[in-house]
Design a protein around this motif. Structure first.
Motif, PDB file in Angstrom:
ATOM      1  N   GLY A 188      -0.816  -0.054   7.830  1.00 61.03           N
ATOM      2  CA  GLY A 188      -1.223  -0.348   9.177  1.00 61.03           C
ATOM      3  C   GLY A 188      -1.345  -1.918   9.681  1.00 61.03           C
ATOM      4  N   ARG A 189      -2.529  -2.211  10.088  1.00 64.34           N
ATOM      5  CA  ARG A 189      -3.116  -3.856  10.587  1.00 64.34           C
ATOM      6  C   ARG A 189      -3.197  -4.368   9.438  1.00 64.34           C
ATOM      7  NH1 ARG A 189      -3.699  -3.870  16.269  1.00 64.34           N
ATOM      8  NH2 ARG A 189      -5.073  -5.784  15.981  1.00 64.34           N
ATOM      9  N   MET A 190      -2.386  -5.477   9.181  1.00 65.77           N
ATOM     10  CA  MET A 190      -2.294  -6.351   7.948  1.00 65.77           C
ATOM     11  C   MET A 190      -2.765  -7.688   8.164  1.00 65.77           C
ATOM     12  SD  MET A 190       0.276  -4.441   5.600  1.00 65.77           S
ATOM     13  CE  MET A 190       1.673  -4.481   6.733  1.00 65.77           C
ATOM     14  N   SER A 191      -2.941  -7.968   9.553  1.00 67.42           N
ATOM     15  CA  SER A 191      -3.068  -9.496   9.882  1.00 67.42           C
ATOM     16  C   SER A 191      -4.622  -9.796   9.430  1.00 67.42           C
ATOM     17  CB  SER A 191      -3.236  -9.534  11.106  1.00 67.42           C
ATOM     18  OG  SER A 191      -3.466 -10.842  11.793  1.00 67.42           O
ATOM     19  N   GLY A 192      -4.757 -11.019   8.579  1.00 69.58           N
ATOM     20  CA  GLY A 192      -6.055 -11.507   8.514  1.00 69.58           C
ATOM     21  C   GLY A 192      -6.573 -11.063   7.120  1.00 69.58           C
ATOM     22  N   LEU A 193      -5.665 -10.397   6.335  1.00 67.27           N
ATOM     23  CA  LEU A 193      -5.916 -10.039   5.089  1.00 67.27           C
ATOM     24  C   LEU A 193      -5.420 -10.622   3.936  1.00 67.27           C
ATOM     25  CD1 LEU A 193      -5.657  -6.036   5.629  1.00 67.27           C
ATOM     26  CD2 LEU A 193      -7.770  -7.377   5.754  1.00 67.27           C
ATOM     27  N   GLY A 194      -4.862 -11.879   4.167  1.00 68.94           N
ATOM     28  CA  GLY A 194      -4.438 -12.969   3.027  1.00 68.94           C
ATOM     29  C   GLY A 194      -5.240 -13.058   1.886  1.00 68.94           C
ATOM     30  N   GLU A 195      -6.662 -12.880   2.133  1.00 65.64           N
ATOM     31  CA  GLU A 195      -7.620 -13.091   1.100  1.00 65.64           C
ATOM     32  C   GLU A 195      -7.470 -12.148  -0.059  1.00 65.64           C
ATOM     33  OE1 GLU A 195     -12.483 -13.253   0.698  1.00 65.64           O
ATOM     34  OE2 GLU A 195     -11.537 -13.456   2.748  1.00 65.64           O
ATOM     35  N   LEU A 196      -6.618 -11.080   0.375  1.00 65.34           N
ATOM     36  CA  LEU A 196      -6.448 -10.097  -0.673  1.00 65.34           C
ATOM     37  C   LEU A 196      -5.232 -10.047  -1.445  1.00 65.34           C
ATOM     38  CD1 LEU A 196      -7.585  -6.925   1.133  1.00 65.34           C
ATOM     39  CD2 LEU A 196      -8.874  -8.053  -0.556  1.00 65.34           C
ATOM     40  N   ASP A 197      -4.686 -11.416  -1.557  1.00 66.80           N
ATOM     41  CA  ASP A 197      -3.658 -12.056  -2.688  1.00 66.80           C
ATOM     42  C   ASP A 197      -4.141 -11.615  -4.018  1.00 66.80           C
ATOM     43  OD1 ASP A 197      -1.662 -12.944  -3.898  1.00 66.80           O
ATOM     44  OD2 ASP A 197      -1.855 -14.997  -3.210  1.00 66.80           O
ATOM     45  N   GLY A 198      -3.343 -10.666  -4.608  1.00 72.29           N
ATOM     46  CA  GLY A 198      -3.610 -10.459  -5.939  1.00 72.29           C
ATOM     47  C   GLY A 198      -4.394  -9.133  -6.047  1.00 72.29           C
ATOM     48  N   TYR A 199      -5.020  -8.449  -5.103  1.00 69.97           N
ATOM     49  CA  TYR A 199      -5.534  -7.478  -5.070  1.00 69.97           C
ATOM     50  C   TYR A 199      -4.999  -6.011  -4.526  1.00 69.97           C
ATOM     51  CZ  TYR A 199      -9.676 -10.419  -5.970  1.00 69.97           C
ATOM     52  OH  TYR A 199     -10.866 -11.335  -6.603  1.00 69.97           O
ATOM     53  N   VAL A 200      -3.971  -6.308  -4.010  1.00 70.77           N
ATOM     54  CA  VAL A 200      -3.165  -5.078  -3.428  1.00 70.77           C
ATOM     55  C   VAL A 200      -1.887  -4.903  -4.052  1.00 70.77           C
ATOM     56  CG1 VAL A 200      -2.140  -4.142  -1.360  1.00 70.77           C
ATOM     57  CG2 VAL A 200      -4.377  -5.554  -1.309  1.00 70.77           C
ATOM     58  N   ASP A 201      -1.429  -3.862  -4.667  1.00 71.21           N
ATOM     59  CA  ASP A 201       0.055  -3.531  -5.269  1.00 71.21           C
ATOM     60  C   ASP A 201       1.144  -3.697  -4.099  1.00 71.21           C
ATOM     61  OD1 ASP A 201      -0.543  -2.885  -8.165  1.00 71.21           O
ATOM     62  OD2 ASP A 201      -2.201  -1.713  -6.983  1.00 71.21           O
ATOM     63  N   TYR A 202       0.995  -3.109  -3.030  1.00 74.96           N
ATOM     64  CA  TYR A 202       1.989  -2.970  -2.114  1.00 74.96           C
ATOM     65  C   TYR A 202       1.435  -3.021  -0.694  1.00 74.96           C
ATOM     66  CZ  TYR A 202       5.509  -1.761  -5.492  1.00 74.96           C
ATOM     67  OH  TYR A 202       6.234  -1.909  -6.539  1.00 74.96           O
ATOM     68  N   TRP A 203       1.939  -3.908   0.188  1.00 74.02           N
ATOM     69  CA  TRP A 203       1.662  -3.961   1.592  1.00 74.02           C
ATOM     70  C   TRP A 203       2.745  -3.081   2.361  1.00 74.02           C
ATOM     71  CZ3 TRP A 203      -2.924  -6.306   2.876  1.00 74.02           C
ATOM     72  CH2 TRP A 203      -3.508  -7.361   2.068  1.00 74.02           C
ATOM     73  N   ILE A 204       2.387  -1.879   2.908  1.00 67.34           N
ATOM     74  CA  ILE A 204       3.533  -1.061   3.560  1.00 67.34           C
ATOM     75  C   ILE A 204       3.330  -1.126   5.213  1.00 67.34           C
ATOM     76  CG2 ILE A 204       4.100   1.465   3.747  1.00 67.34           C
ATOM     77  CD1 ILE A 204       2.182   1.936   1.404  1.00 67.34           C
ATOM     78  N   GLY A 205       4.475  -1.885   5.777  1.00 67.24           N
ATOM     79  CA  GLY A 205       4.578  -2.114   7.018  1.00 67.24           C
ATOM     80  C   GLY A 205       5.126  -1.031   7.875  1.00 67.24           C
ATOM     81  N   GLN A 206       4.595  -0.694   8.962  1.00 67.81           N
ATOM     82  CA  GLN A 206       4.773   0.350   9.822  1.00 67.81           C
ATOM     83  C   GLN A 206       6.086  -0.136  10.902  1.00 67.81           C
ATOM     84  OE1 GLN A 206       1.465   1.713  11.511  1.00 67.81           O
ATOM     85  NE2 GLN A 206       0.632   2.562   9.718  1.00 67.81           N
TER      86      GLN A 206
END
Length: 367
Positions: A255-273
């Motif tokens: 979904g909307r992933m802008s501004g979530l860079g602070e989660l570096d290392g906390y997310v396995d995959y970012w799934i772009g639409q």
């Protein structure tokens, strides 16, 4: 007995060499109510070994949102066992029932895909308020009963449901307070606990805040709320729960992933639409392209394939992408052959990665 054609790809793994993309292995499979009774065999052992090569971003994955899970009857579109064997991660868009609500047919279908084929199945939810998907039914049922007895209108019932939900999670109504975040922490633990008890392989957070979500109540409506929630979830699942990389339940965000860079290392995959795009930008919020999966929309493009094959062929300027997939990819079952576009995308996805890896090896030897 049905003869199923199984495709494998060239991937070295602990001394094993898989057959090429064009090699076809025929396996006799008996289906009873959607449950594949073949048991285990060398083919499935090799398939699981292939799946394991994706661990710790060893290669790009094949991903999809499955939207019509109904494993019953002769028409096999609704069976997870009918998906291409090489699907790595599947998000259960049509629902991930808990152990008390899953049907025997669903349980059998789910277990074969997870345990024999090695596919990871994720729960997915459009998170927009604390307690979504984890607030017990009785909390709302008590409100509805009282509302019926006292003649409440619909708006009053909805208000009282919200307040009852807040009370259940221990939220006292003061936003951004210490109590607010303590309540979010309880919700984070509940999200993860249920994955273990119901045996799902991770959680896919559909983050659409700011895109027309109408059921927000202020408890989970900002990026900061989500960042806190995901960090709390990493105490139980996700990459931070597994510092040695031995295996864990996944955390994905779409979904909307802008501004979530602070989660570096906390997310396995970012799934772009990346719907409708033939040349998607592979831009992970944390700067790691190998964690970014590009996807097409098969609610709209299942017949033509849309840009899926071009997305599968797309690689970032540096490194490699995390994978390729499609929203409601089960609609591809209706093509001829079944899953026509997804099968091709899986092959292309691996081909461009193998070419990239070969170029890396060649560049290293030249140096």
């Amino acid at each position: 007995m049905n003869t199923l054609k199984k495709l494998l790809y060239i991937v070295p793994f602990t001394g094993l060499l898989f057959a090429s993309c064009t090699d076809v292995e025929k396996i006799e499979v008996e289906h009873i109510g959607g449950y594949n009774t073949i048991g285990d065999c060398e083919y499935y052992q090799n398939l699981r070994a292939y799946k394991a090569t994706a661990n710790n971003y060893g290669r790009p994955v094949a991903f999809g949102w499955f939207s019509n899970w109904s494993p019953a009857g002769a028409y096999r579109k609704g069976y997870l066992t009918s998906m291409p064997d090489s699907m790595d991660i599947v998000s259960m868009w049509s629902g991930a029932p808990n152990r008390f609500k899953i049907t025997p047919e669903q349980k059998a279908d789910k277990e074969f895909v997870q345990k024999v084929k090695g596919t990871k199945l994720l729960e997915v939810s459009l998170l927009s308020y604390m307690g979504k998907g984890r607030t017990p039914d009785w909390v709302y049922e008590e409100v509805e009963k009282k509302g019926e007895e006292e003649g409440w209108g619909e708006s009053e019932i909805e208000l009282q449901k919200k307040l009852a939900r807040w009370k259940f999670w221990g939220f006292e109504g003061e936003f951004e307070s210490e109590n607010h975040y303590e309540s979010l922490a309880r919700f984070a633990k509940a999200l993860c606990d249920s994955l273990y008890t119901s045996e799902w392989d991770g959680y896919d957070i559909d983050w659409e805040i700011g895109s027309g979500v109408f059921d927000m109540d202020g408890t989970l409506s900002t990026n900061q709320h989500l960042i806190f929630l995901v960090k709390e979830m990493n105490k139980y699942i996700g990459p931070k729960s597994d510092p040695e990389g031995k295996g864990h339940k996944l955390i994905c965000i779409d979904g909307r992933m802008s501004g979530l860079g602070e989660l570096d290392g906390y997310v396995d995959y970012w799934i772009g639409q990346n719907y409708g795009s033939h040349r998607p930008s592979i831009s992970s919020p944390d700067g790691h392209p190998e964690r970014y999966i590009v996807t097409e929309n098969f609610e709209q493009y299942a017949v033509s394939g849309g840009g899926l094959l071009d997305q599968a062929a797309t690689m970032p300027a540096k490194g490699y992408k995390g994978g390729v997939g499609a929203y409601r990819f089960d609609n591809d079952y209706n093509n001829t052959p079944d899953y026509k576009w997804m099968r091709q995308a899986i092959q292309i996805n691996q081909q461009v990665f193998n070419e990239w890896k070969a170029n890396q090896s060649q560049s290293g030897s030249e140096e």
